[in-house]
Design a protein around this motif. Structure first.
Motif, mmCIF file in Angstrom:
data_model
loop_
_atom_site.group_PDB
_atom_site.id
_atom_site.type_symbol
_atom_site.label_atom_id
_atom_site.label_comp_id
_atom_site.label_asym_id
_atom_site.label_seq_id
_atom_site.Cartn_x
_atom_site.Cartn_y
_atom_site.Cartn_z
ATOM 1 N N TRP A 185 35.429 68.467 -8.977
ATOM 2 C CA TRP A 185 36.025 68.572 -10.299
ATOM 3 C C TRP A 185 36.781 67.272 -10.607
ATOM 4 C CZ3 TRP A 185 35.266 72.131 -13.963
ATOM 5 C CH2 TRP A 185 34.772 73.374 -13.598
ATOM 6 N N LEU A 186 36.553 66.778 -11.846
ATOM 7 C CA LEU A 186 37.220 65.557 -12.273
ATOM 8 C C LEU A 186 38.024 65.849 -13.544
ATOM 9 C CD1 LEU A 186 34.162 63.112 -12.007
ATOM 10 C CD2 LEU A 186 35.766 63.735 -10.204
ATOM 11 N N LEU A 187 39.309 65.483 -13.526
ATOM 12 C CA LEU A 187 40.128 65.610 -14.735
ATOM 13 C C LEU A 187 40.043 64.272 -15.473
ATOM 14 C CD1 LEU A 187 42.071 67.072 -16.588
ATOM 15 C CD2 LEU A 187 43.951 66.415 -15.053
ATOM 16 N N VAL A 188 39.287 64.270 -16.563
ATOM 17 C CA VAL A 188 39.037 63.029 -17.316
ATOM 18 C C VAL A 188 40.055 62.911 -18.447
ATOM 19 C CG1 VAL A 188 37.353 61.713 -18.646
ATOM 20 C CG2 VAL A 188 36.590 63.181 -16.756
ATOM 21 N N ARG A 189 40.765 61.798 -18.458
ATOM 22 C CA ARG A 189 41.776 61.553 -19.495
ATOM 23 C C ARG A 189 41.116 61.119 -20.809
ATOM 24 N NH1 ARG A 189 45.173 57.682 -15.668
ATOM 25 N NH2 ARG A 189 44.030 56.177 -16.962
ATOM 26 N N ILE A 190 41.939 60.936 -21.844
ATOM 27 C CA ILE A 190 41.389 60.544 -23.155
ATOM 28 C C ILE A 190 40.929 59.088 -23.150
ATOM 29 C CG2 ILE A 190 42.770 62.235 -24.411
ATOM 30 C CD1 ILE A 190 44.654 59.951 -25.225
ATOM 31 N N ASP A 191 41.372 58.301 -22.147
ATOM 32 C CA ASP A 191 40.878 56.929 -22.063
ATOM 33 C C ASP A 191 39.639 56.816 -21.192
ATOM 34 O OD1 ASP A 191 41.953 57.367 -19.580
ATOM 35 O OD2 ASP A 191 43.315 55.627 -19.611
ATOM 36 N N GLY A 192 39.128 57.971 -20.711
ATOM 37 C CA GLY A 192 37.903 57.979 -19.919
ATOM 38 C C GLY A 192 38.117 57.792 -18.428
ATOM 39 N N ARG A 193 39.362 57.559 -18.002
ATOM 40 C CA ARG A 193 39.645 57.409 -16.578
ATOM 41 C C ARG A 193 39.868 58.778 -15.935
ATOM 42 N NH1 ARG A 193 37.940 52.463 -15.106
ATOM 43 N NH2 ARG A 193 38.594 50.910 -16.629
ATOM 44 N N VAL A 194 39.679 58.808 -14.608
ATOM 45 C CA VAL A 194 39.837 60.066 -13.854
ATOM 46 C C VAL A 194 41.283 60.185 -13.406
ATOM 47 C CG1 VAL A 194 39.125 61.353 -11.828
ATOM 48 C CG2 VAL A 194 37.429 60.052 -13.144
ATOM 49 N N GLU A 195 41.934 61.262 -13.839
ATOM 50 C CA GLU A 195 43.342 61.481 -13.523
ATOM 51 C C GLU A 195 43.510 62.210 -12.189
ATOM 52 O OE1 GLU A 195 47.538 61.827 -13.948
ATOM 53 O OE2 GLU A 195 46.065 60.553 -14.960
ATOM 54 N N ALA A 196 42.647 63.189 -11.932
ATOM 55 C CA ALA A 196 42.788 63.992 -10.705
ATOM 56 C C ALA A 196 41.418 64.506 -10.287
ATOM 57 C CB ALA A 196 43.757 65.150 -10.928
ATOM 58 N N THR A 197 41.314 64.927 -9.023
ATOM 59 C CA THR A 197 40.044 65.460 -8.488
ATOM 60 C C THR A 197 40.325 66.703 -7.657
ATOM 61 O OG1 THR A 197 40.216 64.065 -6.520
ATOM 62 C CG2 THR A 197 38.974 63.174 -8.406
ATOM 63 N N ALA A 198 39.314 67.502 -7.545
ATOM 64 C CA ALA A 198 39.399 68.686 -6.673
ATOM 65 C C ALA A 198 37.983 69.010 -6.201
ATOM 66 C CB ALA A 198 40.005 69.873 -7.418
ATOM 67 N N ILE A 199 37.817 69.139 -4.876
ATOM 68 C CA ILE A 199 36.480 69.403 -4.331
ATOM 69 C C ILE A 199 36.113 70.865 -4.592
ATOM 70 C CG2 ILE A 199 35.100 69.498 -2.226
ATOM 71 C CD1 ILE A 199 36.764 67.199 -1.145
ATOM 72 N N GLN A 200 34.994 71.057 -5.254
ATOM 73 C CA GLN A 200 34.486 72.403 -5.509
ATOM 74 C C GLN A 200 33.571 72.852 -4.383
ATOM 75 O OE1 GLN A 200 35.133 74.598 -7.752
ATOM 76 N NE2 GLN A 200 33.475 76.068 -7.505
ATOM 77 N N VAL A 201 32.600 71.990 -4.003
ATOM 78 C CA VAL A 201 31.678 72.293 -2.901
ATOM 79 C C VAL A 201 31.636 71.066 -1.996
ATOM 80 C CG1 VAL A 201 29.327 72.903 -2.230
ATOM 81 C CG2 VAL A 201 30.304 73.820 -4.364
ATOM 82 N N SER A 202 32.043 71.251 -0.752
ATOM 83 C CA SER A 202 32.072 70.130 0.198
ATOM 84 C C SER A 202 30.658 69.745 0.612
ATOM 85 C CB SER A 202 32.903 70.500 1.427
ATOM 86 O OG SER A 202 32.771 69.514 2.418
ATOM 87 N N SER A 203 30.517 68.482 0.958
ATOM 88 C CA SER A 203 29.234 67.996 1.477
ATOM 89 C C SER A 203 29.019 68.431 2.919
ATOM 90 C CB SER A 203 29.201 66.463 1.415
ATOM 91 O OG SER A 203 30.174 65.910 2.304
ATOM 92 N N GLY A 204 30.050 68.956 3.558
ATOM 93 C CA GLY A 204 29.983 69.336 4.973
ATOM 94 C C GLY A 204 30.481 68.223 5.878
ATOM 95 N N ASP A 205 30.788 67.058 5.284
ATOM 96 C CA ASP A 205 31.284 65.932 6.079
ATOM 97 C C ASP A 205 32.561 65.433 5.402
ATOM 98 O OD1 ASP A 205 30.195 63.715 8.236
ATOM 99 O OD2 ASP A 205 31.461 62.832 6.663
#
Length: 244
Positions: A185-205
């Motif tokens: 999950w990416l929290l996209v700001r109004i300037d198009g930059r990523v403010e925060a992240t949260a893993i929804q499904v891990s790659s396993g690594d």
């Protein structure tokens, strides 16, 4: 009686007497002197009369010249006063126009300043609302927010190179498959930059997940639209070496 007798007789007739010639009377010296004096007096009177007439004519000419000069000066003075009045009128009109222009400029500046203040206030209000919404989304974590248009990833050679630079070393070092991916999950700001992240499904690594988060934070998006305005939203993206 014959003509001869008549001729003889006529010789004895008396001749008519001629009157004696008149001799001019002698004029006394005193009379001549009187006449001369009278003539001199008349001539002197005539000369005096002529001189007085000439003096009067000269005086009248002088008066006329003085009057003409005075009239000319008065005319020039009136013309100068009229010209000065016109100049004063023009200057006053120019000053009035300058005052009107100044007032109009001040009013325009005031309106512009008021509009700028209102605009800045509106911008600040909108920015504060966006910041408040962004903070709320950051606190709440990944959540769907209604929007008209989802964020679009700005994909170019620089983005592709950044992704490869971040993920490839981990994939090679850990011997992972090239198609390994993590849903984040990416929290996209109004300037198009990523403010925060949260893993929804891990790659396993975990190492790849961390690299995927780093890659996601460096991405740039065209921001989401809601009601015709940009808005911060959460968006779910799968981060992998093969993403586009």
């Amino acid at each position: 009686m014959t003509l001869a007798a008549l001729a003889v007789g006529s010789c004895f007739l008396p001749r008519p007497m001629r009157p004696p010639e008149a001799t001019p009377a002698a004029v006394p010296d005193s009379a001549r002197e009187s006449v001369a004096r009278d003539s001199s007096a008349v001539e002197a009177t005539r000369r005096d009369s002529i001189a007085r007439a000439q003096q009067e004519a000269a005086r009248q000419d002088s008066i006329a010249r003085v009057q003409r000069e005075a009239a000319r000066r008065d005319s020039i003075a009136r013309a100068e006063r009229a010209a000065a009045a016109r100049r004063d009128s023009i200057l006053e009109a120019e000053r009035a126009a300058a005052r009107r222009d100044s007032l109009e400029a001040a009013r325009r500046d005031s309106l512009i300043a008021a509009a700028r203040r209102d605009s800045l206030a509106s911008i600040e209000t909108a920015r504060a609302a966006v910041e408040a919404e962004l903070a709320e989304l950051r606190e709440s974590g990944p959540v769907y927010v209604a929007h008209d248009e989802a964020p679009r990833l700005v994909w170019d050679t620089d983005a592709e190179a950044a992704l490869a630079t971040t993920l490839l070393p981990v994939i090679r070092a850990r011997g992972l498959d090239a198609d390994i991916a993590a849903s984040i999950w990416l929290l996209v700001r109004i300037d198009g930059r990523v403010e925060a992240t949260a893993i929804q499904v891990s790659s396993g690594d975990q190492a790849f997940d961390a690299a995927a988060v780093r890659a996601a934070r460096g991405m740039l998006f065209a921001p989401a639209l809601r009601g015709g305005r940009v808005a911060p939203v959460w968006v779910l993206r799968e981060i992998s070496l093969l993403m586009r």
